[in-house]
Motif scaffolding. Structure first.
Motif, mmCIF file in Angstrom:
data_model
loop_
_atom_site.group_PDB
_atom_site.id
_atom_site.type_symbol
_atom_site.label_atom_id
_atom_site.label_comp_id
_atom_site.label_asym_id
_atom_site.label_seq_id
_atom_site.Cartn_x
_atom_site.Cartn_y
_atom_site.Cartn_z
ATOM 1 N N ASP A 94 0.729 -1.301 0.138
ATOM 2 C CA ASP A 94 -0.011 -0.120 0.093
ATOM 3 C C ASP A 94 0.746 1.280 0.014
ATOM 4 N N GLN A 97 -11.674 -10.888 -5.381
ATOM 5 C CA GLN A 97 -10.698 -9.945 -4.673
ATOM 6 C C GLN A 97 -9.430 -10.683 -4.825
ATOM 7 N N ARG A 137 -10.707 -0.874 -4.673
ATOM 8 C CA ARG A 137 -9.545 -1.026 -3.523
ATOM 9 C C ARG A 137 -10.127 -0.733 -2.354
ATOM 10 N N GLU A 152 -14.586 -1.762 -10.449
ATOM 11 C CA GLU A 152 -13.362 -2.312 -9.661
ATOM 12 C C GLU A 152 -12.919 -1.173 -8.501
ATOM 13 N N GLN A 165 -5.875 -6.467 -1.923
ATOM 14 C CA GLN A 165 -6.570 -5.117 -1.397
ATOM 15 C C GLN A 165 -7.322 -4.578 -2.694
ATOM 16 N N LYS A 166 -7.388 -5.396 -3.608
ATOM 17 C CA LYS A 166 -7.868 -4.881 -4.904
ATOM 18 C C LYS A 166 -9.088 -6.037 -5.255
ATOM 19 N N PRO A 180 -6.313 -6.100 4.118
ATOM 20 C CA PRO A 180 -7.814 -5.813 3.850
ATOM 21 C C PRO A 180 -8.750 -6.724 4.307
ATOM 22 N N ASP A 192 -12.580 -6.692 -8.101
ATOM 23 C CA ASP A 192 -13.376 -6.255 -9.332
ATOM 24 C C ASP A 192 -14.662 -7.090 -9.430
ATOM 25 N N SER A 200 -8.954 -0.408 1.925
ATOM 26 C CA SER A 200 -7.878 0.068 2.582
ATOM 27 C C SER A 200 -8.464 -0.570 4.075
#
Ligand SMILES: C[S@@+](CC[C@H](N)C(=O)[O-])C[C@H]1O[C@@H](n2cnc3c(N)ncnc32)[C@H](O)[C@@H]1O
Length: 278
Positions: free
Chosen positions: A169, A210, A232, A230, A213-214, A186, A216, A234
């Motif tokens: 990150d 997933q 993200r 999509e 941490q990303k 995440p 879509d 945190s």
């Protein structure tokens, strides 16, 4: 970056191979730089980088900091001394762990710092809010499933070594160079969610995939209307953009807690959108 990679490669080679003889002992024990360790040798993090790692992780007095492979104890001791955190070091070498306890006593922080003699792959550190590492990329990757299972929002900071495909990150900068990496664990959002009260669309669903941490997936409205989204994460905070029924871009932001996401649409003050895991 090339310079960092080259430095990291040299360090890997020396960390794997450069093993000096270890002096055993108690009160007089003095470890040798590059002495062998169970999975990686002992090499202390330089003082300035200890500070930068703890600053990057934004350690405060409410944190529980674990240093995995804690050596002479300098990271847990600094976390307690400078930030008032509770800190725990896990160290396989009993002589290093004993030395670290003496250092904690000398620094006047033994009430807040504990050193466990044990193996980082066996000891429990699940109550950490911050994890510090100075291991090797392959050891970080071996720890990755346990790290990803920690409470969302747990911060992880590593001297020099990455976590393979888990993108950081942030980077730790020290004297103008990238000297480490920072991750925030995440929340887990993969799966299907039912969205209630998405403005203009009472009947909406999210299908998410997933990767760290990303994420879509698809925002599905009614029987057929769908769009790719999509976003993200945190820690527990999630956000993504989508197009509303008028084709206008909107931003969903929310906080994930177990099987619910409590969110709002940024452009619509006061909006409340709840997502429930199917
Ligand atoms: C590179 S040193 C880092 C020391 C300290 N964290 C620092 O940054 O100054 C790695 C440490 O991990 C310890 N170690 C290696 N394998 C371990 C294991 N499986 N469990 C616990 N400690 C281990 C070594 O003895 C060594 O002290």
């Amino acid at each position: 970056m090339l310079r960092v990679r080259a430095a990291a490669s040299l360090l890997v080679i020396s960390m794997l191979s450069g093993c000096a003889t270890q002096h055993a002992g108690t009160e007089l024990y003095e470890p040798l730089i590059a002495q062998s360790g169970k999975d990686v040798m002992w090499m202390p993090t330089p003082n300035h980088l200890v500070s930068e790692m703890l600053e990057t992780a934004q350690v405060t007095s409410t944190d529980v900091v674990y240093d995995l492979g804690s050596g002479d104890g300098k990271i847990p001791i600094e976390a307690a001394k400078r930030y008032g955190a509770r800190a725990i070091g896990i160290e396989f070498n009993p002589d290093l762990a004993a030395l670290a306890r003496r250092h904690a006593q000398q620094a006047g922080v033994s009430d807040r710092v504990t050193f466990v003699t044990g193996d980082i792959f066996e000891e429990d550190f699940s109550n950490a809010t911050v994890v510090t590492l100075y291991l090797l990329t392959q050891l970080n990757i071996k720890l990755k499933p346990r790290l990803l299972d920690m409470k969302p929002g747990t911060r992880i900071v590593s001297n020099t070594f990455s976590m393979g495909s888990w993108e950081p990150d942030a980077k730790v900068l020290s004297e103008g160079e990238v000297s480490g990496y920072f991750w925030i664990v995440p929340a887990k959002v993969e799966g299907n969610w039912i969205l209630s009260d998405l403005p203009g669309w009472p009947d909406a669903q999210l299908k998410l995939t997933q990767k760290s941490q990303k994420f879509d997936g698809d925002l599905i409205v009614g029987q057929s209307l769908e769009q790719r989204i999509e976003g993200r994460l945190s820690g527990a905070q999630i956000s993504f953009n989508y197009l509303d029924r008028n084709g206008k871009s909107q931003t969903f932001t929310g906080v994930v807690s177990a099987h619910k996401i409590h969110g709002t649409i940024r452009q619509i003050p006061g909006s409340v959108v709840i997502a429930t895991k199917k």
